[in-house]
Design an enzyme around this catalytic site. Sequence first.
Site, mmCIF file in Angstrom:
data_model
loop_
_atom_site.group_PDB
_atom_site.id
_atom_site.type_symbol
_atom_site.label_atom_id
_atom_site.label_comp_id
_atom_site.label_asym_id
_atom_site.label_seq_id
_atom_site.Cartn_x
_atom_site.Cartn_y
_atom_site.Cartn_z
ATOM 1 N N ASN A 9 11.989 0.985 -0.010
ATOM 2 C CA ASN A 9 10.788 0.834 -0.835
ATOM 3 C C ASN A 9 9.726 1.740 -0.217
ATOM 4 O OD1 ASN A 9 8.477 0.076 -2.162
ATOM 5 N ND2 ASN A 9 8.361 -1.985 -1.248
ATOM 6 N N LYS A 11 6.907 2.471 -1.251
ATOM 7 C CA LYS A 11 5.518 2.080 -1.551
ATOM 8 C C LYS A 11 4.745 3.332 -1.975
ATOM 9 C CE LYS A 11 6.087 -1.786 1.512
ATOM 10 N NZ LYS A 11 5.461 -2.867 2.253
ATOM 11 N N HIS A 93 6.978 -7.696 -6.097
ATOM 12 C CA HIS A 93 6.695 -7.478 -4.667
ATOM 13 C C HIS A 93 5.384 -8.194 -4.314
ATOM 14 C CE1 HIS A 93 5.681 -5.550 -0.905
ATOM 15 N NE2 HIS A 93 6.950 -5.220 -0.802
ATOM 16 N N GLU A 95 2.945 -7.334 -2.658
ATOM 17 C CA GLU A 95 1.733 -6.507 -2.795
ATOM 18 C C GLU A 95 1.253 -6.468 -4.235
ATOM 19 O OE1 GLU A 95 3.367 -3.122 -0.743
ATOM 20 O OE2 GLU A 95 3.299 -4.263 1.128
ATOM 21 N N GLU A 164 11.304 -11.838 0.953
ATOM 22 C CA GLU A 164 10.411 -11.086 1.825
ATOM 23 C C GLU A 164 9.233 -11.967 2.240
ATOM 24 O OE1 GLU A 164 10.831 -6.529 1.198
ATOM 25 O OE2 GLU A 164 9.295 -7.292 -0.140
ATOM 26 N N GLY A 170 5.437 -5.227 6.990
ATOM 27 C CA GLY A 170 4.570 -4.220 7.602
ATOM 28 C C GLY A 170 3.865 -4.689 8.864
ATOM 29 N N SER A 208 9.829 -5.852 7.927
ATOM 30 C CA SER A 208 9.970 -5.266 9.268
ATOM 31 C C SER A 208 11.425 -5.119 9.719
ATOM 32 C CB SER A 208 9.151 -6.060 10.294
ATOM 33 O OG SER A 208 7.762 -6.012 9.974
ATOM 34 N N GLY A 229 10.750 -1.209 3.896
ATOM 35 C CA GLY A 229 9.504 -0.491 3.636
ATOM 36 C C GLY A 229 9.326 0.659 4.609
HETATM 37 P P1 PGA Z 1 8.370 -3.336 5.712
HETATM 38 O O1 PGA Z 1 8.173 -3.612 4.134
HETATM 39 O O2 PGA Z 1 9.822 -3.010 5.920
HETATM 40 O O3 PGA Z 1 7.475 -2.159 5.997
HETATM 41 O O4 PGA Z 1 7.954 -4.570 6.422
HETATM 42 C C1 PGA Z 1 9.163 -4.265 3.385
HETATM 43 C C2 PGA Z 1 8.717 -4.357 1.957
HETATM 44 O O5 PGA Z 1 7.529 -4.550 1.709
HETATM 45 O O6 PGA Z 1 9.542 -4.233 1.035
#
Ligand code: PGA
Length: 246
Positions: A9, A11, A93, A95, A164, A170, A208, A229
């Site tokens: 992803n 983003k 997601h 976000e 998630e 993140g 993460s 991510g």
């Molecule tokens: P991350 O994000 O691997 O940077 O923690 C995962 C995601 O938001 O899909």
Amino acid sequence: MRRKLVVGNWKMHGSRAGNAELLAALVGAQPYGADVAVCVPGVFVGETATQLTGSAVAWGAQDVSAHAQGAYTGEVSASMLAEFGCRYVIVGHSERRQYHAESDELVAAKAESALAGGITPIVCVGETLEERDGARTEAVVTRQLLAVTARLGARTSEIVLAYEPVWAIGTGRTATPEQAQAVHAVLRAQLAAACASGAQMRILYGGSVKGDNARLLFAMPDIDGGLIGGASLKAAEFIAICRAAS
Ligand code: PGA
């Protein structure tokens, strides 16, 4: 036996030149012993399709309209994504739930519209730290998934689910394999109750995931791959995660 799936992803990251380099590295590292895909910003879908066509790496988008077409300025429909060969689209997601106030019902509608357009929705669910600390994890993810299963019915079998935890996205704070597995088991049971093929469906973990923690996460019985991510933006790191799923 469920084949593992690793999805990057990106983003809101990337540039035409940088993407070309990253995608070339992913194609160069094939074959993979798992399914691999990248979900890129919408504006890059066309070039990504051109570069990945004929490779083992699939591609997709990060959001889709709940509507098939019409006066919805700024939105992109599932059929448009399908025209560019998208196999997957991320929906719900955290976000988008947080910054765009997407409700459980809207997420379910987007999942339905993706399926109608022939694209597999990767439906994300997950609790915030406050919800986890309040022992509400199970209630939250169950509610989020229920909106989707209620809307899709038997077609629930066609989605990919992603757990998630918001507090792990993140932050560098990964859920332990045991913490993730516990939630995946709950989600697996819910899928099995919702449709006949729940046991065969893929449930990804995201938050993460890195090259050095992926293997233990993917070894858990109900973790069928990852939604990646930050680590999906670095070729070597992402390839290491894909190998860990093999
Ligand atoms: P991350 O994000 O691997 O940077 O923690 C995962 C995601 O938001 O899909």
